[in-house]
Design a protein around this motif. Sequence first.
Motif, PDB file in Angstrom:
ATOM      1  N   PHE A   1     -55.697  32.137 -31.402  1.00 27.05           N
ATOM      2  CA  PHE A   1     -54.371  32.555 -30.954  1.00 27.05           C
ATOM      3  C   PHE A   1     -53.502  31.412 -30.403  1.00 27.05           C
ATOM      4  O   PHE A   1     -52.378  31.199 -30.892  1.00 27.05           O
ATOM      5  CB  PHE A   1     -54.495  33.701 -29.939  1.00 27.05           C
ATOM      6  N   PRO A   2     -53.988  30.653 -29.405  1.00 26.21           N
ATOM      7  CA  PRO A   2     -53.127  29.573 -28.885  1.00 26.21           C
ATOM      8  C   PRO A   2     -52.804  28.525 -29.939  1.00 26.21           C
ATOM      9  O   PRO A   2     -51.738  27.932 -29.908  1.00 26.21           O
ATOM     10  CB  PRO A   2     -53.946  28.961 -27.747  1.00 26.21           C
ATOM     11  N   LEU A   3     -53.730  28.337 -30.895  1.00 24.04           N
ATOM     12  CA  LEU A   3     -53.522  27.325 -31.930  1.00 24.04           C
ATOM     13  C   LEU A   3     -52.438  27.768 -32.912  1.00 24.04           C
ATOM     14  O   LEU A   3     -51.632  26.959 -33.366  1.00 24.04           O
ATOM     15  CB  LEU A   3     -54.832  27.068 -32.673  1.00 24.04           C
ATOM     16  N   SER A   4     -52.431  29.076 -33.219  1.00 21.20           N
ATOM     17  CA  SER A   4     -51.393  29.551 -34.132  1.00 21.20           C
ATOM     18  C   SER A   4     -50.044  29.616 -33.417  1.00 21.20           C
ATOM     19  O   SER A   4     -49.001  29.400 -34.034  1.00 21.20           O
ATOM     20  CB  SER A   4     -51.765  30.909 -34.743  1.00 21.20           C
ATOM     21  N   ILE A   5     -50.067  29.872 -32.116  1.00 21.10           N
ATOM     22  CA  ILE A   5     -48.822  29.808 -31.341  1.00 21.10           C
ATOM     23  C   ILE A   5     -48.266  28.379 -31.401  1.00 21.10           C
ATOM     24  O   ILE A   5     -47.065  28.166 -31.511  1.00 21.10           O
ATOM     25  CB  ILE A   5     -49.065  30.230 -29.866  1.00 21.10           C
ATOM     26  N   ALA A   6     -49.176  27.400 -31.348  1.00 23.01           N
ATOM     27  CA  ALA A   6     -48.751  26.001 -31.402  1.00 23.01           C
ATOM     28  C   ALA A   6     -48.488  25.542 -32.836  1.00 23.01           C
ATOM     29  O   ALA A   6     -48.179  24.377 -33.064  1.00 23.01           O
ATOM     30  CB  ALA A   6     -49.814  25.109 -30.756  1.00 23.01           C
ATOM     31  N   LYS A   7     -48.634  26.458 -33.794  1.00 25.75           N
ATOM     32  CA  LYS A   7     -48.348  26.223 -35.212  1.00 25.75           C
ATOM     33  C   LYS A   7     -49.173  25.090 -35.814  1.00 25.75           C
ATOM     34  O   LYS A   7     -48.680  24.270 -36.586  1.00 25.75           O
ATOM     35  CB  LYS A   7     -46.855  25.934 -35.422  1.00 25.75           C
TER      36      LYS A   7
ATOM     37  N   SER B   1     -52.138  23.630 -38.361  1.00 27.64           N
ATOM     38  CA  SER B   1     -52.453  23.991 -39.744  1.00 27.64           C
ATOM     39  C   SER B   1     -53.710  24.861 -39.785  1.00 27.64           C
ATOM     40  O   SER B   1     -54.537  24.820 -38.871  1.00 27.64           O
ATOM     41  CB  SER B   1     -52.680  22.735 -40.572  1.00 27.64           C
ATOM     42  N   LYS B   2     -53.842  25.647 -40.856  1.00 27.00           N
ATOM     43  CA  LYS B   2     -54.989  26.561 -40.998  1.00 27.00           C
ATOM     44  C   LYS B   2     -56.314  25.819 -40.896  1.00 27.00           C
ATOM     45  O   LYS B   2     -57.256  26.277 -40.249  1.00 27.00           O
ATOM     46  CB  LYS B   2     -54.905  27.289 -42.352  1.00 27.00           C
ATOM     47  N   ASN B   3     -56.386  24.654 -41.556  1.00 25.54           N
ATOM     48  CA  ASN B   3     -57.631  23.891 -41.548  1.00 25.54           C
ATOM     49  C   ASN B   3     -57.979  23.396 -40.155  1.00 25.54           C
ATOM     50  O   ASN B   3     -59.121  23.468 -39.727  1.00 25.54           O
ATOM     51  CB  ASN B   3     -57.522  22.693 -42.499  1.00 25.54           C
ATOM     52  N   ARG B   4     -56.957  22.888 -39.485  1.00 24.70           N
ATOM     53  CA  ARG B   4     -57.156  22.373 -38.120  1.00 24.70           C
ATOM     54  C   ARG B   4     -57.592  23.502 -37.200  1.00 24.70           C
ATOM     55  O   ARG B   4     -58.465  23.335 -36.365  1.00 24.70           O
ATOM     56  CB  ARG B   4     -55.842  21.740 -37.638  1.00 24.70           C
ATOM     57  N   ILE B   5     -56.989  24.687 -37.383  1.00 23.07           N
ATOM     58  CA  ILE B   5     -57.342  25.843 -36.561  1.00 23.07           C
ATOM     59  C   ILE B   5     -58.811  26.191 -36.781  1.00 23.07           C
ATOM     60  O   ILE B   5     -59.570  26.377 -35.823  1.00 23.07           O
ATOM     61  CB  ILE B   5     -56.428  27.056 -36.885  1.00 23.07           C
ATOM     62  N   ARG B   6     -59.223  26.237 -38.070  1.00 22.06           N
ATOM     63  CA  ARG B   6     -60.613  26.608 -38.357  1.00 22.06           C
ATOM     64  C   ARG B   6     -61.575  25.627 -37.690  1.00 22.06           C
ATOM     65  O   ARG B   6     -62.589  26.006 -37.107  1.00 22.06           O
ATOM     66  CB  ARG B   6     -60.827  26.657 -39.872  1.00 22.06           C
ATOM     67  N   GLU B   7     -61.212  24.362 -37.757  1.00 24.67           N
ATOM     68  CA  GLU B   7     -62.039  23.309 -37.172  1.00 24.67           C
ATOM     69  C   GLU B   7     -62.169  23.476 -35.651  1.00 24.67           C
ATOM     70  O   GLU B   7     -63.272  23.507 -35.102  1.00 24.67           O
ATOM     71  CB  GLU B   7     -61.309  21.989 -37.472  1.00 24.67           C
ATOM     72  N   LEU B   8     -61.012  23.633 -34.989  1.00 23.26           N
ATOM     73  CA  LEU B   8     -61.009  23.704 -33.524  1.00 23.26           C
ATOM     74  C   LEU B   8     -61.676  24.986 -33.026  1.00 23.26           C
ATOM     75  O   LEU B   8     -62.411  24.967 -32.039  1.00 23.26           O
ATOM     76  CB  LEU B   8     -59.574  23.625 -32.995  1.00 23.26           C
TER      77      LEU B   8
END
Lengths: 247, 221
Positions: free
Chosen positions: A105-111, A113-120
Motif C-alpha cells: 500500500f505505501p509503495l503504491s501510494i508513492a507510485k 514501479s510494480k517490480n520494485r514493489i514486488r521486491e520491497l
Amino acid sequence: MIELKGINKTYQTANGSIKALENVSVDIGPGKAWGFIGLSGAGKSTLLRCVNLLERPDSGTVLIDGEDLMALNSKTLLRRRQRIGMIFQHFNLLANCSVFENVAFPLSIAKLSKNRIRELVGESLDIVNLSDRAKDYPAKLSGGQKQRVAIARAIAMEPKILLCDEPTSALDPQTTSVILEYLKKVNQGLGITVVLVTHEMEAARKICDTVSVLEHGRLVETLSLSDPAVDPQSVLARHLFGYGAGI
Amino acid sequence: MMDRIIELAPQINKALGQTFYMMFWTLGAAGVVGIPLGTLLYLIRPGSVMERRFPYLVLDAIVNIVRSFPFLILMVAIIPFTRLVMGSSLGTRAVIVPLSISAIPDFARLVEQVLVEIDRGVIEMAKSVGANTRQIIVSVLYREGRSGIVGAITMITVSFLSYSTVAGLVGGGGIGDFAIRYGYYRYEPAVMAFTVALIIILVQIIQTLGRVIGRALDKRI
C-alpha cells in the motif's frame, strides 16, 4: 534526527478546552529506541502524531533531520510522511486487501514501479517471517500476525523512523514479546529510529534505550534505561518502574 | 389465464423494456452523480477528512429536502424543469428526470453511510503513509466500502423499480403501468397477479445478484 521544540496542543471540547501537550521538547538521536510512557490521556499518542504532523501542534517546532515539517507545503509534507513508518494499536490493515497488497500500500501510494514493489514487499515480509501468508486476507490472521504485517508495511518504504502507537496494547503477553522482538530487530538490525508510545513499562524496558515520562501533557522526566542505576524521581515514573507504593 | 398472458406478451415485453430503460438511466445518473456527491458529503462532514462545516450544512439540507418529497409530488412539481430538459414532460424518456432527481440524493446518502462505517484507523494509516485525498478515496474508501456500495446499489435498484411503476401516471409506461391498465382499469385480476409475480421475480433476481457480488467482494470475514 527527531527534534520537537516547545510543542503545545489544546483541544476544544464541549466542556471547554483540554491541554493535551504543554511545552514538550525532546531531541531523539538517530538509531535510538525512544519510549514515551504515561497513563492514558497523558498526551503520548498526540505527541507521536505530532512527529508526522497527523496532529498539527498549536505552537512549537517539529524538525526531522533538521527540516522544519510545519513549514512544508502539503505536497512536500505527504512525501516526507512516506519516509516515516507508523504502526498502530489496532493494526489498521485494509480488510479487503491481501497481506501482499497491504504491505504494498505505501509503495503504491508513492507510485513505485510494480517490480520494485514486488521486491520491497518480499523483503519486508521476509523480515517479519510472513512470506508464506502473502496471499491471505487479514481476517485469516491472528492479532500478532496482523501487527507483523503492519510492521512489514511500515518498513517497506525503508524509512528512517518508525512510530509505534501502543503496538502491543491489543495483544496478549506472549504475542507482545514476539512483536517487541521484531521491533528490536527493526531498530538494531535495520538501524531505524524507533519511537514507542506505550502505557506498559515492560514493553518500553524491553526495547527502549531511553524513556520519557509524560503526565497531563507535560514531560516529567527522561531516563536512560541503559544506565543500570536508573533512578526515577517523579512519583509517576517510580510507579511505572515498579518502585514504591504507587499512586 | 395463460392464453390471455400469451396474448398480452408483446405488451408485457414492451412494458418490461420501458422499465429496464427507466432503471438503466436512473441508476446511471444515481451512480455518476450520487457516488461523487455521497463521497463529498462524507469528506466534508464534521470530523472527517476535509471538514467544511457550512458547505456540509447546505448540502445536507438539500439532500434531506429532495429526499423528503413524496415521489409523486416531486414528479409533478418539477414538470417545468423536465419539459426544459427533455422537451416534454410525458413519456418514458421524460420520466427519467424526476426518477434521477429522486435517486441521486437517496443514493448519495447511502454511499455516505457506507463510507462513515469504514474504520477511521485505516484512513489515519493512509494519511500516515502520505496518501493524498484522491488516493484515500480510491484506495481506501472505495476499496474498503465496495461491498457496502454494492448493497446500496441493490437497495436503490429495488426502490426505483417500485418508483418507476408510479411513473406510469405521466405516460412513463413500464411494467407497473401495465399492471394498472390491464389489471386494474380493465379488471383482469389474473393479469395483475401475473405482473406482480413478475415484479417479485425481478426483485429476487436483483437481490440475489447484489448479495452474491457483495459477498464476493467482501474479504472481512
